[in-house]
Scaffold this active site. Structure first.
Site, short mmCIF file in Angstrom:
data_model
loop_
_atom_site.label_atom_id
_atom_site.label_comp_id
_atom_site.label_asym_id
_atom_site.label_seq_id
_atom_site.Cartn_x
_atom_site.Cartn_y
_atom_site.Cartn_z
N HIS A 105 8.05 -10.76 19.40
CA HIS A 105 8.86 -10.28 20.53
C HIS A 105 8.85 -11.37 21.61
CE1 HIS A 105 9.74 -7.80 24.10
NE2 HIS A 105 10.16 -6.85 23.30
N LYS B 151 5.48 3.20 24.80
CA LYS B 151 5.87 3.28 23.39
C LYS B 151 5.00 4.30 22.64
CE LYS B 151 7.55 -1.48 23.08
NZ LYS B 151 9.00 -1.35 23.23
N GLN C 133 3.80 -2.38 19.31
CA GLN C 133 4.57 -1.61 18.34
C GLN C 133 3.65 -0.92 17.33
OE1 GLN C 133 7.89 -0.15 18.27
NE2 GLN C 133 7.98 -2.13 19.32
#
Lengths: 407, 150
Positions: free
Chosen positions: A124, A227, A204
């Site tokens: 990312h 998240k 993630q």
């Protein structure tokens, strides 16, 4: 299909119960940000209704309660990643801030011209740009572990990329654009064999995998709350205590000091040395509530349900004509990136939205991944434990609608 | 928004120009050109213009993007070829008005009216305006420049 009662779980998420353009909302953009259960929303509003005050300061009752709740949240984070001590848990705004902290406070002071920082092709932007900044500041060079057409790391040259000049290996545990789960434990062991410290970007991973930093043995583990069903603006950095002790503070201000005079300032003990200013107290409490919620349901159960959804969705898309799945690694979590032949992902996103289906379309803050596959963007569906098989069907119906319109 | 809005956005004309964009080529003898970028969605195009005095003798584009941005660029090249700078500016202003929901002069727009569906999709207005902003930048400059919409 699942030991979880998904219908009951969905009752905990008030936002899911709404219509978009006359269709029930199908929220498949969890990799961008997840929704929050009542338990988290209530923890935040209860804090503001009953306990709000500054932490680590006043002797009055509210300040004491706010401090207790904030520190209890820290201990929940410690337990969540299985760190040894609360001193190893620093609250930050999110994974991005944590990586910048490590870049500036740990790597920058020791990096010199010719040194190297090792990342991978599937990172990312948050795990690319902070390192490029350190490279500009110090004259170090950014090195990149390549990847394969399946979207797995190509580790054939990994040993050669770990050199005596490597100042840190910074690697994502799960790719946000591809869903690939990377073998971070094995990679950490190899890096450590050459004395190279390791940062794992878990942004993630934390909603999908049980994390054990002692088992991974990484030096830094960073993640964002939003998240994993917690508020935006809060996240955490785990770091080994001896490293934190040796690192200079990143930001200066209140709360990170023991004493201040114009001649000398003595920094506070860990972890407060790295928490300048009034922190996001309500956010930390919300993060703690999200961790409680995930533990109550069982992280393994959540992961198993999501994995079933991913498998079902993948099988359905593979069976359709004109669909190319981007990221076909053996080990994947939650993410299904795809292209519909002849249709730009942006058009896909608009047509999906018309049917109440929220997916992400774009480069997913991972432009090098897009460049690798020679595409400008992808459409990405990403699952959470509150998603259902019916919602996978809505995804498939959305694709058919796009193909119909663009036929 | 509704399915009808969706059909307004993805009209036959739009789909046709997306599939077979007009004037989709490099221009060797262009005397104005500009690069346009929409970093958010990755749309990227180049607009080439050949001005003869104050007349747009030729205009073309190249690049990649969503159906809306490609069709808008294609329609733009058709609309502007042979126009004077003053006429082009007027068309640019009217297109801008129609996409942002203001009252536009329909007679000046002609075929470009198919782009009006985009005003129901605020997230997509940038897609439709990218080529127009790029063209505008190309006209205003006598050297290669880059613009970006976000």
């Amino acid at each position: 299909m699942s030991v979880l009662d998904i219908a009951a779980i969905r009752q905990d998420f008030p936002i899911l119960d709404q219509q978009i353009n006359g269709y029930p909302l199908v929220y498949l953009d969890n990799a961008a940000s997840s929704q929050k259960p009542n338990q988290v929303i209530d923890a935040i509003s209860d804090y503001y209704r009953k306990d709000n005050a500054n932490v680590h300061r006043g002797v009055h009752r509210l300040s004491q309660r706010a401090t207790d709740a904030y520190e209890a949240a820290r201990d929940k984070v410690r337990g969540f990643v299985n760190a040894k001590s609360d001193k190893e848990i620093v609250f930050v705004r999110g994974a991005t801030e944590a990586i910048n902290l490590v870049a500036q406070s740990f790597v920058r002071p020791q990096a010199q011209v010719g040194d190297e920082i090792l990342i991978s092709h599937m990172e990312h932007h948050a795990n690319i740009v902070p390192w490029q900044m350190v490279c500009e500041q110090t004259g170090a060079t950014l090195k990149v572990i390549p990847m394969t057409q399946q979207g797995e790391l190509d580790l054939t040259t990994f040993d050669d990329l770990l050199t005596e000049k490597t100042k840190i290996l910074a690697i994502g545990q799960v790719s946000n654009a591809l869903g690939t789960i990377n073998p971070v434990k094995e990679m950490t062991a190899k890096a450590h064999a050459k004395g190279i410290p390791v940062l794992v970007d878990g942004a993630q991973a934390v909603p999908h995998l049980a994390v054990d930093v002692q088992d991974l043995d990484c030096d830094f583990y960073v993640f964002s709350g939003h998240k994993m069903f917690a508020p935006t603006g809060i996240g955490a950095m785990y770091a080994k205590q001896e490293l934190l002790e040796a690192m200079p503070p990143w930001q200066g201000g209140g709360d990170m000091i023991l004493s201040v005079s114009f001649d000398h300032t003595q920094y506070n003990e860990l972890p407060y040395k790295f928490e300048a200013g009034t922190p996001h107290i309500a956010g930390a409490i919300g993060l703690g509530a999200a961790i409680d919620y995930m533990h109550k349901l069982g992280i393994e159960n959540l992961a198993a349900h999501e994995h079933q959804l991913l498998d079902i969705a993948t099988a359905k898309l593979v069976a359709m004509d004109g669909i190319r799945i981007i990221g076909t690694a053996k080990e994947k979590a939650s993410v299904l990136s795809f292209m519909i032949e002849g249709v730009h992902p942006h058009d896909v996103g608009t047509i999906f939205d018309q049917q109440g289906v929220a997916i992400r379309t774009g480069h997913h803050c991972a432009q090098p991944v897009m460049q690798f596959f020679g595409i400008p963007a992808t459409a990405r569906a990403s699952f959470a434990f509150y998603n259902t098989v019916e919602e996978v069907d809505a995804l498939v119906a959305g694709i058919k609608k796009v193909q119909e319109l663009f036929a | 928004m509704s399915d009808a809005d969706l059909r307004d956005l993805y009209q036959q004309v739009i789909m046709d120009h997306n599939k077979k964009p007009r004037n989709f080529r490099e221009m060797d003898n262009a005397n104005h050109l500009a690069h346009g970028n929409n970093p958010l969605c990755g749309d990227a195009l180049v607009v080439f213009v050949k001005l003869n005095g104050d007349v747009i003798e030729d205009v073309s584009f190249q690049g990649s993007g969503c159906a809306i941005s490609v069709a808008s660029a294609s329609l733009m090249t058709e609309a502007l070829k042979g126009k004077t700078l003053e006429q082009a500016e007027e068309i640019y202003q009217q297109v801008h008005k129609q996409m942002t929901g203001e009252e536009a002069d329909r007679s000046a727009l002609g075929k470009l009216e198919v782009l009006s569906g985009v005003k129901e999709f605020p997230a997509r207005v940038k897609c439709a305006t990218l080529s127009w902003h790029t063209m505008h930048a190309a006209m205003d400059s006598d050297h290669d420049i880059s613009i970006s919409t976000e």
